[in-house]
Design a protein around this motif. Structure first.
Motif, PDB file in Angstrom:
ATOM      1  N   SER A 124       0.851  -1.234   0.061  1.00 36.66           N
ATOM      2  CA  SER A 124       0.215   0.115  -0.021  1.00 36.66           C
ATOM      3  C   SER A 124       0.701   1.291   0.113  1.00 36.66           C
ATOM      4  CB  SER A 124      -0.838   0.003   1.205  1.00 36.66           C
ATOM      5  OG  SER A 124      -0.398   0.075   2.521  1.00 36.66           O
ATOM      6  N   GLU A 125       1.849   1.189   0.657  1.00 34.57           N
ATOM      7  CA  GLU A 125       2.844   2.434   0.735  1.00 34.57           C
ATOM      8  C   GLU A 125       3.515   2.414  -0.691  1.00 34.57           C
ATOM      9  OE1 GLU A 125       5.029   2.786   4.929  1.00 34.57           O
ATOM     10  OE2 GLU A 125       5.353   1.057   3.781  1.00 34.57           O
ATOM     11  N   LEU A 126       3.773   1.334  -1.534  1.00 37.25           N
ATOM     12  CA  LEU A 126       4.271   1.396  -2.632  1.00 37.25           C
ATOM     13  C   LEU A 126       3.491   1.956  -3.847  1.00 37.25           C
ATOM     14  CD1 LEU A 126       6.799   0.740  -4.185  1.00 37.25           C
ATOM     15  CD2 LEU A 126       5.774  -1.725  -4.554  1.00 37.25           C
ATOM     16  N   ASN A 127       2.313   1.606  -3.475  1.00 35.07           N
ATOM     17  CA  ASN A 127       1.217   1.924  -4.641  1.00 35.07           C
ATOM     18  C   ASN A 127       1.037   3.553  -4.616  1.00 35.07           C
ATOM     19  OD1 ASN A 127       0.547  -0.354  -5.808  1.00 35.07           O
ATOM     20  ND2 ASN A 127      -0.816  -1.110  -4.328  1.00 35.07           N
ATOM     21  N   ALA A 128       1.207   4.043  -3.419  1.00 38.69           N
ATOM     22  CA  ALA A 128       1.174   5.723  -3.118  1.00 38.69           C
ATOM     23  C   ALA A 128       2.028   6.328  -4.093  1.00 38.69           C
ATOM     24  CB  ALA A 128       1.268   5.853  -1.612  1.00 38.69           C
ATOM     25  N   PHE A 129       3.311   5.593  -4.447  1.00 40.79           N
ATOM     26  CA  PHE A 129       4.035   6.179  -5.241  1.00 40.79           C
ATOM     27  C   PHE A 129       3.748   6.292  -6.689  1.00 40.79           C
ATOM     28  CE2 PHE A 129       7.182   4.564  -2.019  1.00 40.79           C
ATOM     29  CZ  PHE A 129       7.373   5.574  -1.506  1.00 40.79           C
ATOM     30  N   PHE A 130       2.717   5.424  -7.107  1.00 40.41           N
ATOM     31  CA  PHE A 130       2.465   5.170  -8.487  1.00 40.41           C
ATOM     32  C   PHE A 130       1.037   5.905  -8.843  1.00 40.41           C
ATOM     33  CE2 PHE A 130       4.997   1.338  -7.452  1.00 40.41           C
ATOM     34  CZ  PHE A 130       5.972   1.579  -8.372  1.00 40.41           C
ATOM     35  N   ARG A 131       0.467   6.686  -7.881  1.00 40.63           N
ATOM     36  CA  ARG A 131      -0.896   7.347  -8.133  1.00 40.63           C
ATOM     37  C   ARG A 131      -0.406   8.664  -8.612  1.00 40.63           C
ATOM     38  NH1 ARG A 131      -4.801   4.860  -5.098  1.00 40.63           N
ATOM     39  NH2 ARG A 131      -4.068   3.583  -3.458  1.00 40.63           N
ATOM     40  N   ARG A 132      -1.718   9.301  -9.250  1.00 35.31           N
ATOM     41  CA  ARG A 132      -1.500  10.490  -9.966  1.00 35.31           C
ATOM     42  C   ARG A 132      -1.197  11.698  -8.843  1.00 35.31           C
ATOM     43  NH1 ARG A 132      -5.763  11.317 -14.637  1.00 35.31           N
ATOM     44  NH2 ARG A 132      -4.719  13.338 -14.471  1.00 35.31           N
ATOM     45  N   GLU A 133      -0.501  12.526  -9.086  1.00 39.51           N
ATOM     46  CA  GLU A 133      -0.063  13.691  -8.171  1.00 39.51           C
ATOM     47  C   GLU A 133      -1.465  14.350  -7.621  1.00 39.51           C
ATOM     48  OE1 GLU A 133       2.715  16.572  -9.341  1.00 39.51           O
ATOM     49  OE2 GLU A 133       3.762  15.075 -10.556  1.00 39.51           O
ATOM     50  N   ASP A 134      -2.461  14.326  -8.180  1.00 40.27           N
ATOM     51  CA  ASP A 134      -3.605  14.696  -7.573  1.00 40.27           C
ATOM     52  C   ASP A 134      -4.750  13.933  -6.703  1.00 40.27           C
ATOM     53  OD1 ASP A 134      -4.671  13.346  -9.890  1.00 40.27           O
ATOM     54  OD2 ASP A 134      -5.932  14.954 -10.560  1.00 40.27           O
ATOM     55  N   HIS A 135      -4.135  12.771  -6.686  1.00 40.90           N
ATOM     56  CA  HIS A 135      -4.737  11.930  -5.833  1.00 40.90           C
ATOM     57  C   HIS A 135      -4.736  11.970  -4.312  1.00 40.90           C
ATOM     58  CE1 HIS A 135      -6.045   7.978  -4.129  1.00 40.90           C
ATOM     59  NE2 HIS A 135      -6.689   7.588  -4.923  1.00 40.90           N
ATOM     60  N   PRO A 136      -5.545  11.991  -3.442  1.00 40.20           N
ATOM     61  CA  PRO A 136      -5.377  12.431  -2.181  1.00 40.20           C
ATOM     62  C   PRO A 136      -4.404  11.428  -1.467  1.00 40.20           C
ATOM     63  CG  PRO A 136      -7.621  11.644  -2.589  1.00 40.20           C
ATOM     64  CD  PRO A 136      -7.078  11.548  -3.853  1.00 40.20           C
ATOM     65  N   LYS A 137      -4.167  10.117  -1.803  1.00 45.07           N
ATOM     66  CA  LYS A 137      -3.215   9.082  -1.351  1.00 45.07           C
ATOM     67  C   LYS A 137      -2.084   9.170  -1.825  1.00 45.07           C
ATOM     68  CE  LYS A 137      -6.600   6.602   1.196  1.00 45.07           C
ATOM     69  NZ  LYS A 137      -6.884   5.396   1.854  1.00 45.07           N
ATOM     70  N   TYR A 138      -1.821  10.196  -2.894  1.00 40.53           N
ATOM     71  CA  TYR A 138      -0.361  10.390  -3.593  1.00 40.53           C
ATOM     72  C   TYR A 138       0.619  10.586  -2.461  1.00 40.53           C
ATOM     73  CZ  TYR A 138       3.330  12.255  -6.131  1.00 40.53           C
ATOM     74  OH  TYR A 138       4.293  12.730  -6.817  1.00 40.53           O
ATOM     75  N   MET A 139       1.922   9.993  -2.579  1.00 38.82           N
ATOM     76  CA  MET A 139       2.917  10.113  -1.961  1.00 38.82           C
ATOM     77  C   MET A 139       4.360  10.317  -2.500  1.00 38.82           C
ATOM     78  SD  MET A 139       3.669   8.058   1.652  1.00 38.82           S
ATOM     79  CE  MET A 139       4.778   6.949   1.241  1.00 38.82           C
ATOM     80  N   GLU A 140       5.190  11.294  -2.115  1.00 39.25           N
ATOM     81  CA  GLU A 140       6.232  11.503  -3.212  1.00 39.25           C
ATOM     82  C   GLU A 140       7.248  10.567  -2.739  1.00 39.25           C
ATOM     83  OE1 GLU A 140       9.095  15.346  -3.406  1.00 39.25           O
ATOM     84  OE2 GLU A 140       7.215  15.685  -3.515  1.00 39.25           O
ATOM     85  N   CYS A 141       7.869  10.130  -3.769  1.00 39.75           N
ATOM     86  CA  CYS A 141       9.106   9.056  -3.578  1.00 39.75           C
ATOM     87  C   CYS A 141      10.306   9.815  -3.426  1.00 39.75           C
ATOM     88  CB  CYS A 141       9.172   8.133  -4.867  1.00 39.75           C
ATOM     89  SG  CYS A 141      10.449   7.005  -4.710  1.00 39.75           S
ATOM     90  N   GLY A 142      10.696   9.622  -2.094  1.00 38.84           N
ATOM     91  CA  GLY A 142      11.852  10.322  -1.621  1.00 38.84           C
ATOM     92  C   GLY A 142      13.417   9.680  -2.023  1.00 38.84           C
ATOM     93  N   ASP A 143      14.444  10.408  -1.930  1.00 39.99           N
ATOM     94  CA  ASP A 143      15.535  10.039  -2.501  1.00 39.99           C
ATOM     95  C   ASP A 143      16.121   8.674  -1.999  1.00 39.99           C
ATOM     96  OD1 ASP A 143      15.702  12.339  -4.226  1.00 39.99           O
ATOM     97  OD2 ASP A 143      16.783  13.511  -2.572  1.00 39.99           O
ATOM     98  N   GLN A 144      15.667   8.385  -0.450  1.00 43.31           N
ATOM     99  CA  GLN A 144      16.342   7.540   0.025  1.00 43.31           C
ATOM    100  C   GLN A 144      15.597   6.072  -0.500  1.00 43.31           C
ATOM    101  OE1 GLN A 144      15.177   7.109   4.002  1.00 43.31           O
ATOM    102  NE2 GLN A 144      16.514   5.426   4.512  1.00 43.31           N
ATOM    103  N   ILE A 145      14.499   6.128  -0.783  1.00 44.44           N
ATOM    104  CA  ILE A 145      13.529   5.052  -1.331  1.00 44.44           C
ATOM    105  C   ILE A 145      13.997   4.913  -2.758  1.00 44.44           C
ATOM    106  CG2 ILE A 145      11.320   4.065  -1.959  1.00 44.44           C
ATOM    107  CD1 ILE A 145      10.263   5.959   0.375  1.00 44.44           C
ATOM    108  N   LEU A 146      14.412   5.807  -3.762  1.00 41.50           N
ATOM    109  CA  LEU A 146      14.619   5.410  -4.905  1.00 41.50           C
ATOM    110  C   LEU A 146      16.036   4.958  -4.958  1.00 41.50           C
ATOM    111  CD1 LEU A 146      14.030   5.657  -7.852  1.00 41.50           C
ATOM    112  CD2 LEU A 146      15.146   8.210  -7.920  1.00 41.50           C
TER     113      LEU A 146
END
Length: 89
Positions: free
Chosen positions: A44-66
């Protein structure tokens, strides 16, 4: 011109999405790749990175994760780094 420039910049989320498609990775694969470098993340945390930016559950992928994903992907594709051999002398 500034609006066009903004569209050309890639975020960490964009990079993660493109690598996912290029390597035909599923959510489970990405979770396992991150586990190779001892980084735990839920689907579920991973899926937040693949959502559209305007989605309420969108999460920005940080440098550490990438960074951890890229390091894990190297291990996934090449195998673990060989241990250095001691010189006999």
């Amino acid at each position: 011109m500034a609006i066009l420039r903004k569209k050309l910049d890639m975020t960490n989320n964009d990079i993660l999405k493109k690598l996912r498609v290029a390597h035909k990775l599923r959510d489970e694969d990405i979770v396992k790749i991150l586990e190779l470098v001892d980084f735990r993340i839920s689907k579920s945390e991973l899926n937040a990175f693949f959502r559209r930016e305007d989605h309420p559950k969108y999460m920005e992928c940080g440098d550490q994760i990438l960074r951890n994903f890229l390091n894990g992907l190297i291990i996934h594709l090449r195998g673990p780094m060989p241990k250095p051999q001691k010189k006999k002398g």
